[in-house]
Design an enzyme around this catalytic site. Structure first.
Site, PDB file in Angstrom:
ATOM      1  N   ARG A 244       1.395 -53.457  72.423  1.00 62.83           N
ATOM      2  CA  ARG A 244       2.349 -52.977  71.424  1.00 62.83           C
ATOM      3  C   ARG A 244       2.803 -54.167  70.599  1.00 62.83           C
ATOM      4  NH1 ARG A 244       0.455 -48.839  72.437  1.00 62.83           N
ATOM      5  NH2 ARG A 244       1.438 -46.822  72.926  1.00 62.83           N
ATOM      6  N   GLU A 273       4.272 -50.024  61.919  1.00 62.45           N
ATOM      7  CA  GLU A 273       2.966 -49.468  61.564  1.00 62.45           C
ATOM      8  C   GLU A 273       3.130 -48.248  60.666  1.00 62.45           C
ATOM      9  OE1 GLU A 273       0.810 -48.726  65.174  1.00 62.45           O
ATOM     10  OE2 GLU A 273       0.846 -50.821  65.800  1.00 62.45           O
ATOM     11  N   HIS A 292      -4.635 -50.264  64.698  1.00 65.33           N
ATOM     12  CA  HIS A 292      -4.253 -49.545  65.917  1.00 65.33           C
ATOM     13  C   HIS A 292      -5.306 -48.489  66.277  1.00 65.33           C
ATOM     14  CE1 HIS A 292      -0.556 -48.246  68.501  1.00 65.33           C
ATOM     15  NE2 HIS A 292      -1.681 -48.130  69.164  1.00 65.33           N
TER      16      HIS A 292
END
Length: 320
Positions: A244, A273, A292
């Protein structure tokens, strides 16, 4: 997919489907018995609370891909269970409200262990061999010379020994690396777990040629990797983060990269994000960034949906 067989058949709403999820549902048809459920699939994320309420109305269960607003949970007395497509349901479901409303929230773990670890390994090798930078240079008409170090015989430090971290250990060993790790038991003096050597965090960062992060984000890990740890790394070391974004102090990382204190950071996750358009990580010569996607393989996606749907099947089977 499944259709209702009787008035008592549990109705499962899929409130936020997209083309990818529809394709996955079609691919896994026949791999799981959904004859006891009726799926009601709605395309696109609902545009308003009212649309969420409409899609939730009449449903006994929910297969959730993203965020469900409190209004939808508060509007129904029929919804009994939410099966979330992932591990971090607390980021997308008000668990307290769900509990107050008598709803069970189910999650899926382990579905992407191989996928994430493989992506972390790919990022590590890309950073060591400067693959993105060399690709850009050749496309621009250049033919640069670039030195790097070999993977075999170097030390890989794995931070976190959940399913992904343990798979990363296996990959590192398969590449001929000297693999060490950290987990919370290392802070209590443990020196080994299941044959994996454990080091204190400071020693792992100072002695590893590559450090790969595989811890969840919680109160103990937020900001875990700060400037002191980053500056303790070898000058030619690389940092890989597929965990993360908030595990790493991003501003401190940028200062370390600006100074050339480490070779590179290879990141699939970020504090915010999507990565902001003005983020300096986008064009930093020492940063490799991906959006991601470490978890996103065909195999992992199918496994995710199968487990999430099986959770619903098992829930209603247990209810009789």
């Amino acid at each position: 997919m499944a259709t209702a067989s009787s008035p008592s058949t549990p109705i499962i709403t899929v409130p936020d489907a997209d083309d990818e999820s529809i394709a996955i549902l079609e691919r896994i048809e026949g791999k799981i018995d959904l004859s006891g459920l009726e799926l009601r699939i709605h395309m696109g994320v609902p545009a308003s609370d009212d649309e969420w309420i409409e899609r939730t109305a009449g449903a006994d269960g929910m297969l959730l891909g993203w965020h469900v607003p409190d209004a939808a949970l508060a509007s129904t007395d029929r919804l009994k269970v939410i099966s979330y497509l992932g591990t971090g349901a607390s980021d997308h479901v008000n668990l307290g409200l769900a509990a107050d409303r008598g709803m069970e929230v189910l999650t899926v773990s382990g579905y992407g262990d191989d996928a994430v670890a493989e992506h972390a390994a790919a990022l590590m090798m890309a950073a060591v061999r400067s693959v993105p930078q060399l690709d850009r240079a050749v496309r621009a008409g250049e033919w640069p010379s670039a030195s790097s170090w070999q993977i075999r015989g170097r030390r890989l430090g794995v931070v976190g020994l959940g399913g992904i971290g343990r798979r990363m250990v296996e990959i590192g060993r398969g590449l001929g690396m000297d693999v060490v790790a950290w987990n919370r038991s290392a802070e209590s003096g443990a020196t080994e777990i299941d044959g994996i050597p454990l080091l204190p965090m400071s020693e792992l960062f100072a002695t590893s040629d590559a450090v790969s992060l595989h811890v969840p984000l919680n109160e103990h890990t937020r900001g875990l990797v700060g400037e002191q740890l980053l500056r303790s790394m070898k000058p030619d070391a690389v940092l890989v983060n597929t965990a993360r974004g908030a595990v790493v102090d991003e501003e401190a990382l940028l200062r370390v990269l600006d100074d050339g204190a480490i070779r590179a950071a290879a990141l699939d996750v970020f504090g915010s994000e999507p990565l902001a358009g003005d983020s300096r990580l986008r064009d930093h010569e020492r940063a490799i960034v991906t959006p991601h996607v470490a978890f996103n393989t065909t195999d992992a996606s199918e496994r995710l949906f199968i487990i999430a749907l099986q959770n619903l099947v098992d829930f209603f089977s247990a209810k009789g």
